[in-house]
Design an enzyme around this catalytic site. Sequence first.
Site, PDB file in Angstrom:
ATOM      1  N   LYS A 117      38.049  84.324 -30.934  1.00  0.00           N
ATOM      2  CA  LYS A 117      38.057  83.237 -30.082  1.00  0.00           C
ATOM      3  C   LYS A 117      38.477  83.471 -28.751  1.00  0.00           C
ATOM      4  O   LYS A 117      37.803  83.126 -27.754  1.00  0.00           O
ATOM      5  CB  LYS A 117      38.925  82.044 -30.759  1.00  0.00           C
ATOM      6  CG  LYS A 117      39.026  80.785 -29.803  1.00  0.00           C
ATOM      7  CD  LYS A 117      39.791  79.582 -30.543  1.00  0.00           C
ATOM      8  CE  LYS A 117      41.250  79.850 -30.521  1.00  0.00           C
ATOM      9  NZ  LYS A 117      41.742  79.497 -28.977  1.00  0.00           N
ATOM     10  N   ASN A 118      39.466  84.021 -28.552  1.00  0.00           N
ATOM     11  CA  ASN A 118      40.187  84.307 -27.206  1.00  0.00           C
ATOM     12  C   ASN A 118      39.492  85.193 -26.334  1.00  0.00           C
ATOM     13  O   ASN A 118      39.636  85.366 -25.080  1.00  0.00           O
ATOM     14  CB  ASN A 118      41.482  84.371 -27.309  1.00  0.00           C
ATOM     15  CG  ASN A 118      42.130  82.899 -27.701  1.00  0.00           C
ATOM     16  OD1 ASN A 118      41.515  82.136 -27.877  1.00  0.00           O
ATOM     17  ND2 ASN A 118      43.646  83.275 -28.181  1.00  0.00           N
ATOM     18  N   CYS A 147      49.108  69.989 -23.827  1.00  0.00           N
ATOM     19  CA  CYS A 147      48.707  69.636 -25.205  1.00  0.00           C
ATOM     20  C   CYS A 147      50.288  69.743 -25.982  1.00  0.00           C
ATOM     21  O   CYS A 147      51.353  69.898 -25.302  1.00  0.00           O
ATOM     22  CB  CYS A 147      48.125  70.728 -25.764  1.00  0.00           C
ATOM     23  SG  CYS A 147      48.591  72.372 -25.345  1.00  0.00           S
ATOM     24  N   ARG A 168      50.945  73.089 -20.107  1.00  0.00           N
ATOM     25  CA  ARG A 168      49.933  74.126 -19.916  1.00  0.00           C
ATOM     26  C   ARG A 168      49.192  73.815 -18.265  1.00  0.00           C
ATOM     27  O   ARG A 168      48.158  73.550 -18.048  1.00  0.00           O
ATOM     28  CB  ARG A 168      48.598  73.696 -20.710  1.00  0.00           C
ATOM     29  CG  ARG A 168      48.889  73.560 -22.387  1.00  0.00           C
ATOM     30  CD  ARG A 168      49.606  75.151 -22.847  1.00  0.00           C
ATOM     31  NE  ARG A 168      48.204  75.854 -22.986  1.00  0.00           N
ATOM     32  CZ  ARG A 168      47.320  76.012 -23.811  1.00  0.00           C
ATOM     33  NH1 ARG A 168      47.708  75.266 -24.856  1.00  0.00           N
ATOM     34  NH2 ARG A 168      46.510  76.915 -23.823  1.00  0.00           N
ATOM     35  N   ASP A 192      50.852  83.444 -30.674  1.00  0.00           N
ATOM     36  CA  ASP A 192      49.551  82.778 -31.477  1.00  0.00           C
ATOM     37  C   ASP A 192      50.187  83.169 -32.950  1.00  0.00           C
ATOM     38  O   ASP A 192      49.411  82.539 -33.744  1.00  0.00           O
ATOM     39  CB  ASP A 192      48.323  83.310 -31.279  1.00  0.00           C
ATOM     40  CG  ASP A 192      48.023  82.627 -29.788  1.00  0.00           C
ATOM     41  OD1 ASP A 192      46.850  82.907 -29.056  1.00  0.00           O
ATOM     42  OD2 ASP A 192      48.579  81.604 -29.254  1.00  0.00           O
ATOM     43  N   ARG A 237      39.254  74.806 -35.115  1.00  0.00           N
ATOM     44  CA  ARG A 237      38.926  75.352 -33.729  1.00  0.00           C
ATOM     45  C   ARG A 237      39.124  76.923 -33.615  1.00  0.00           C
ATOM     46  O   ARG A 237      38.467  77.397 -32.923  1.00  0.00           O
ATOM     47  CB  ARG A 237      40.084  74.858 -32.919  1.00  0.00           C
ATOM     48  CG  ARG A 237      39.785  73.469 -32.631  1.00  0.00           C
ATOM     49  CD  ARG A 237      40.802  72.820 -31.409  1.00  0.00           C
ATOM     50  NE  ARG A 237      40.664  73.699 -30.269  1.00  0.00           N
ATOM     51  CZ  ARG A 237      41.550  73.574 -29.341  1.00  0.00           C
ATOM     52  NH1 ARG A 237      42.557  72.663 -29.354  1.00  0.00           N
ATOM     53  NH2 ARG A 237      41.138  74.396 -28.153  1.00  0.00           N
TER      54      ARG A 237
HETATM   55  C1  EPZ Z   1      45.686  81.824 -23.631  1.00  0.00           C
HETATM   56  O1  EPZ Z   1      46.159  80.623 -23.307  1.00  0.00           O
HETATM   57  C2  EPZ Z   1      45.127  81.709 -25.336  1.00  0.00           C
HETATM   58  N1  EPZ Z   1      44.130  80.685 -25.188  1.00  0.00           N
HETATM   59  C3  EPZ Z   1      46.286  81.229 -26.073  1.00  0.00           C
HETATM   60  O2  EPZ Z   1      45.754  80.941 -27.425  1.00  0.00           O
HETATM   61  C4  EPZ Z   1      47.478  82.105 -26.141  1.00  0.00           C
HETATM   62  O3  EPZ Z   1      48.717  81.528 -26.773  1.00  0.00           O
HETATM   63  C5  EPZ Z   1      47.944  82.291 -24.646  1.00  0.00           C
HETATM   64  O4  EPZ Z   1      46.764  82.843 -23.842  1.00  0.00           O
HETATM   65  C6  EPZ Z   1      48.944  83.319 -24.290  1.00  0.00           C
HETATM   66  O5  EPZ Z   1      48.669  84.503 -25.188  1.00  0.00           O
HETATM   67  C7  EPZ Z   1      42.772  81.354 -24.939  1.00  0.00           C
HETATM   68  O6  EPZ Z   1      42.552  82.459 -24.426  1.00  0.00           O
HETATM   69  C8  EPZ Z   1      41.634  80.486 -24.806  1.00  0.00           C
HETATM   70  P1  EPZ Z   1      48.533  81.536 -20.506  1.00  0.00           P
HETATM   71  P2  EPZ Z   1      46.292  80.438 -21.882  1.00  0.00           P
HETATM   72  O7  EPZ Z   1      48.000  81.192 -19.023  1.00  0.00           O
HETATM   73  O8  EPZ Z   1      45.462  81.378 -20.730  1.00  0.00           O
HETATM   74  C9  EPZ Z   1      52.149  79.041 -18.267  1.00  0.00           C
HETATM   75  C10 EPZ Z   1      45.452  79.846 -29.527  1.00  0.00           C
HETATM   76  O9  EPZ Z   1      46.132  79.529 -30.269  1.00  0.00           O
HETATM   77  N2  EPZ Z   1      51.240  79.060 -17.132  1.00  0.00           N
HETATM   78  O10 EPZ Z   1      48.848  82.817 -20.550  1.00  0.00           O
HETATM   79  O11 EPZ Z   1      46.414  78.989 -21.469  1.00  0.00           O
HETATM   80  C11 EPZ Z   1      51.530  78.228 -19.550  1.00  0.00           C
HETATM   81  O12 EPZ Z   1      52.139  77.094 -19.229  1.00  0.00           O
HETATM   82  C12 EPZ Z   1      45.721  79.535 -27.853  1.00  0.00           C
HETATM   83  O13 EPZ Z   1      44.483  80.666 -29.598  1.00  0.00           O
HETATM   84  C13 EPZ Z   1      51.610  78.470 -16.047  1.00  0.00           C
HETATM   85  O14 EPZ Z   1      52.765  77.992 -16.099  1.00  0.00           O
HETATM   86  O15 EPZ Z   1      47.823  80.932 -21.674  1.00  0.00           O
HETATM   87  C14 EPZ Z   1      52.423  79.053 -20.392  1.00  0.00           C
HETATM   88  O16 EPZ Z   1      53.615  78.246 -20.820  1.00  0.00           O
HETATM   89  C15 EPZ Z   1      46.966  78.759 -27.829  1.00  0.00           C
HETATM   90  N3  EPZ Z   1      50.796  78.366 -14.922  1.00  0.00           N
HETATM   91  C16 EPZ Z   1      52.341  80.589 -20.083  1.00  0.00           C
HETATM   92  O17 EPZ Z   1      52.115  80.481 -18.930  1.00  0.00           O
HETATM   93  C17 EPZ Z   1      49.520  78.809 -15.031  1.00  0.00           C
HETATM   94  O18 EPZ Z   1      48.642  78.548 -14.075  1.00  0.00           O
HETATM   95  C18 EPZ Z   1      50.917  81.123 -20.715  1.00  0.00           C
HETATM   96  O19 EPZ Z   1      49.757  80.821 -20.503  1.00  0.00           O
HETATM   97  C19 EPZ Z   1      49.010  79.166 -16.363  1.00  0.00           C
HETATM   98  C20 EPZ Z   1      49.746  79.333 -17.083  1.00  0.00           C
END
Ligand code: EPZ
Length: 417
Positions: free
Chosen positions: A22-23, A116, A121, A305, A398
């Site tokens: 998915k990711n 969420c 996020r 995850d 999902r």
């Molecule tokens: C991706 O989400 C994945 N989703 C998530 O999988 C996964 O948990 C996450 O990466 C971490 O590995 C997809 O790929 C579609 P991040 P993403 O930006 O990109 C903070 C699942 O279950 N942050 O690495 O949203 C954020 O709040 C899902 O498959 C900021 O502060 O994750 C979080 O605390 C859940 N500012 C941390 O970084 C930003 O601009 C990690 O977020 C962006 C992120």
Amino acid sequence: MGKYIVAGGKRLNGHVAVHGSKNAVLPIMAATVLTGAQSVIHNCPDIADTRCSIKILRHLGCDVDYDGYTLVVNSANADGIALPEEAVNKMRSSIIFAGALLGRFGVVDSAYPGGCLLGGRPIDLHLQAFCQMGVVFEDALDVIIGKADKLAGARINLAFPSVGATQNIMLAAVLACGTTTITNAAKEPEIVDLQGFLNACGADVRGAGTGIIVINGVKTLMPAEYTIMPDRIVAGTYMVAGAITGGHISLSNVRPPDVYPMAKALSNMGVDLWGEGEMLVLKSGGRLKSLPRLVTKPYPGFPTDMQAQFTALLATTSGQSAVEENLFEARHAHIAELAKMGANIELVGDSRFIINGAARLHSADVTAKDLRGGAALVLAGLNACGETTVHNACYIQRGYVDIAADLCSLGADVRLA
Ligand code: EPZ
């Protein structure tokens, strides 16, 4: 919404093939907007999130065909720039289209993606990076409207190795003028898959999988054909299914480096794992050992995850374990539901769990609150004697093509009602 009925208490014994990631596929689907040509993508999982992304692609004017495995996207006639609000609200990760729209059209118009249950996020890192590349955003609270005459390459240092921000910058940079360098980039395997697809389209991206990614802007991209990597979180989920039932199972379509953090944790708990040709074999017997400390970190650390699934598993071991969730400030909605099944888990603050292993969980009526927390409840149901009902099956759908059928192929008794 649907529910899963899990008749637990059986040792799993069987084989399952892991589906596409998915990711990995979601950012690659966004990337197809950049090419203005046809992209053929194999091993695309038929899950709710990819169906949502297909709707977005069609909304943007792309022609899309999908047979449940191969996705064909032609973005020659794409002209849309506004992301559909319903999709952005339903699937936060649709913000990944922003980089592709800015890269192709120099414009993006999207509702602000909400938080969420996992936490706020925010997307500040995405927006800051786009500004460094020359995008000017209107000053608005609940919408994102950004424009750039021509995106320019930039040196972008991420304050945090955000997966989404890394991917969005890559998408915006491939057609930009000049070179973009991302430092402190996310290193996840899904980032490497995106680089693979972009370079198959004629882009010039290097360094994915390391902390430094360099993108040299090119003039045009071309048609491409690509196969998505297997889903390492689905693989990890099924590894836990074998472990939590004391089973003996095998998985195909698993890339060992992708699941190394989970395999190492399971081995430390007393589970035997080995490779047989293209398969990963897992054998778990007797009461598993607790883990003094399990800490989630960006790749190559233990993936967030997989935190909920391991929390469920650790609830069935002998002894006390501690889990620390470092990626999301509120990834613990599964704990209250696991407690209904007899799990003894103390939440310390928002991100530290003390887990006192119980001999065996008992069946209950529980509710999924998010994708991976829901999968964890199904796994807990496999361990518990009797019938467990997991409500809100839609969350789990999902990210898992058919978790009931997959677990049944491993010898479980799980059905969707
Ligand atoms: C991706 O989400 C994945 N989703 C998530 O999988 C996964 O948990 C996450 O990466 C971490 O590995 C997809 O790929 C579609 P991040 P993403 O930006 O990109 C903070 C699942 O279950 N942050 O690495 O949203 C954020 O709040 C899902 O498959 C900021 O502060 O994750 C979080 O605390 C859940 N500012 C941390 O970084 C930003 O601009 C990690 O977020 C962006 C992120």
